[in-house]
Motif scaffolding. Sequence first.
Motif, mmCIF file in Angstrom:
data_model
loop_
_atom_site.group_PDB
_atom_site.id
_atom_site.type_symbol
_atom_site.label_atom_id
_atom_site.label_comp_id
_atom_site.label_asym_id
_atom_site.label_seq_id
_atom_site.Cartn_x
_atom_site.Cartn_y
_atom_site.Cartn_z
ATOM 1 N N ILE A 84 16.643 -47.150 0.376
ATOM 2 C CA ILE A 84 17.805 -46.685 1.124
ATOM 3 C C ILE A 84 17.453 -46.724 2.604
ATOM 4 N N VAL A 86 18.505 -45.785 6.076
ATOM 5 C CA VAL A 86 19.477 -44.906 6.726
ATOM 6 C C VAL A 86 19.471 -45.192 8.214
ATOM 7 N N LEU A 101 21.058 -38.071 6.539
ATOM 8 C CA LEU A 101 19.638 -38.084 6.187
ATOM 9 C C LEU A 101 19.245 -36.764 5.521
ATOM 10 N N LEU A 104 20.509 -36.755 1.917
ATOM 11 C CA LEU A 104 19.703 -37.645 1.080
ATOM 12 C C LEU A 104 18.392 -36.963 0.701
ATOM 13 N N GLN A 105 17.773 -36.317 1.688
ATOM 14 C CA GLN A 105 16.496 -35.655 1.435
ATOM 15 C C GLN A 105 16.660 -34.557 0.396
ATOM 16 N N PRO A 112 11.779 -38.549 4.567
ATOM 17 C CA PRO A 112 11.927 -39.933 5.027
ATOM 18 C C PRO A 112 10.613 -40.687 4.884
ATOM 19 N N ILE A 123 13.384 -43.565 0.730
ATOM 20 C CA ILE A 123 14.220 -43.359 1.920
ATOM 21 C C ILE A 123 13.503 -43.951 3.125
ATOM 22 N N GLU A 124 14.206 -44.806 3.824
ATOM 23 C CA GLU A 124 13.581 -45.458 4.971
ATOM 24 C C GLU A 124 14.527 -45.385 6.178
#
Lengths: 161, 619
Positions: A84, A86, A101, A104-105, A112, A123-124
């Motif tokens: 992903i 972001v 973000l 998502l976390q 991240p 997660i990037e």
Amino acid sequence: MCTCNNQSLPYEGDSRLTELLEEYKGQKGALIPLLQKTQSIFGYLPEPALRRIAESLKLPLSQVYGVATFYSQFRLKPQGRHVIKVCQGTACHVRGASRILDRLQRELNIKPGETTEDLRFTIEPVACLGACGLAPVMMVDDEAHGRLTPDVIPKILAKYA
Amino acid sequence: MSTLKKINNFVELRQLREQLKKNYQESLSNEIKIIVGMGTCGIAAGANDVMKAIIDELQRRNINATVMQTGCIGMCAQEPIVEIIRPGEKRVTYGRISPADAKRLIEEHVLQGRIVEDLVVATFEEGHPDETNFYKQQRLVLRNCGHIDPEKIEDYIARDGYMALARVLEQMTPEEVIEEIKASGLRGRGGAGFLTGLKWSFAAKAPGDKKYVICNADEGDPGAFMDRSIMEGDPHSVLEGMLIGAYAIGADEGYIYVRAEYPLAIKRLRTALAQAEEMGLIGKNILGTDFSFTLHIKEGAGAFVCGEETALIASIEGKRGMPRPRPPFPATSGLWGKPTNINNVETWANVPIIIRNGAEWYASIGTETSKGTKVFALTGKVKNTGLVEVPMGITLREIIFDIGGGILKDKKFKAVQIGGPSGGCLPEEKLDLPVDYESLTRAGAIMGSGGLVVMDQNTCMVDVAKFFLNFTRAESCGKCTPCREGIQRMREILQNICKGKGTLEDLDRLETLANTIKDTALCGLGQTAPNPVLTTLRYFREEYEAHIRDKRCPAGICQDLLTYFIQPELCRGCTACVRVCPVGAISGEVRKPHVIDPEKCIKCGSCKETCRFSAIAVK
């Protein structure tokens, strides 16, 4: 160069890597494309693969490692099946990217740059995806999702097994 | 895809163009065309599903119509966009189309010929200048974006593509080409705005039998996406520009260095390159002349600094992308030590236009020192986000208010950030500034790549400055100390200010550091990195002082300085906020005023956005 450490490399027999190395042998500026293609085979850059690349291109391993760690695209650890990206660009920032973000976390319970335990997601955060007109934006694998609000995140994640 | 025939000479190319033009005109009078915007923005907004719905519906109803994809139409706020042209009728542009809307368009417009008024964005007479010049725009570089299928070289040729190349090879010497570009006044569209013709002449004069041209497509500025849109929407215009440049400076090999974050642009460039090679427009003895050219597409690996030309060259050579001191300039010693000319995507895409229409015509557009048009990416808190192409010299106010439609939700304009991390934030009083290289630089910003991020009263300028330093700190290559260490220190000062721990002396320290970095950093990126801080200090100093003196963030952004609370007289106890609060910080009985526990609150703002009664306030 030093070859003392490559006796039983797990990737020694990987024919895909062997083919790649063969394809780029003797080409100028081959290192970055080789790293890119190696990463697309394994999903990341395993150390034995870096050693084989260094040997094949006749470069010091330190230089290969230097390049692999300089560019944000390269990963030295396994990543999730879905990455992903972001967007943290300016337009996304002023339209609330940090809340995307955050959500998502919380949904995935990772920070991240990290990967979920089941290797499903990584997660990037990225600098800018260039879809600023639809800010805030994220990209799962090669698919862009725009006009995000925190509420739609679970629904999008559910699409990726 | 149909097989392409090799074109052997100028006559064959012109014949093909005439044939393709005729085919297109005929298709306009014979068939219904449905065009779907399939740039990255369109796809992100759901264009794939819309495309599928259209094809399914046409099949189900057995309707004969041509469905084509196109690149970015420029109206990102309206994506997904569908256009319908019925034979002999106007082109109708529909915006924000859902798959269900798409079915309606087919039922009402395609079948019954009735325009679906409530979904219309614009209508244009096909071929009329307004078609490409809506509002105050003048679309030269973007002339084909939204009009051609970027994956079909035939579409490009039908709109006079590769005619500039033919003209150059047939009628002009390399020196004449350089003189023409010089006379047009074209300046680099990526950063410093150097004169393109002059740059070409350096590489042309440099001794050496092997020379290179490079297209810098590493569009890294957050908030800029014109290069992506050109590559996605009109890739051949970039190839044609590079061919002309290569001929002018005497290069026979070129690279497009495109960032990996743009998978669709890479795909379309590869398709375009393969088609041009198949037709003999790239390769050996192009159009039967002595001119040969090979082109490679290189994917970047994610490093902002690679937008700097010496760093980009290092990256193509397979090294870490670190800039080196200049001179020697790439024009004398560039890729693999050979003379090299680098321009960015938009600059290259301007070249065929200049050759086709002449330098004099081109130089008549714009201002005294800045000629032609510039594409801006209009984003942030503005109504019509998108790509706009305007003549140089237009004011920022015209771009933001006339073309952009003003501020989202009619809030108050506060600043516009122009030029990315190397640029600056300009306030209301600078809105009437004509947009050209010199005026922007004088105001403390730069033209840069042309990103315009609009900010409203709810944007904190200290936070914006911190945002850019976070970016430049992360992207600093680490080679020179002023950039590597200096930006880190500036960021720490800003972090303290945002936490309410700053002092007024910090502002002087920030300025001293910023000016030192400007003077001493190795490359353009380091030297311009302090610009966002310097401009916000210059135009929004009182906001910094509010953070320091009053421990208050006037825009309500800096979380450490905020407290969320519920105004009991406004709260109806609907419990909507309780349900969205991610940490369970809100409690209360149904239909009675609720309260937020400040200990638990993570200040995410979800409750404030959800509340329909504006009962949640921040102080």
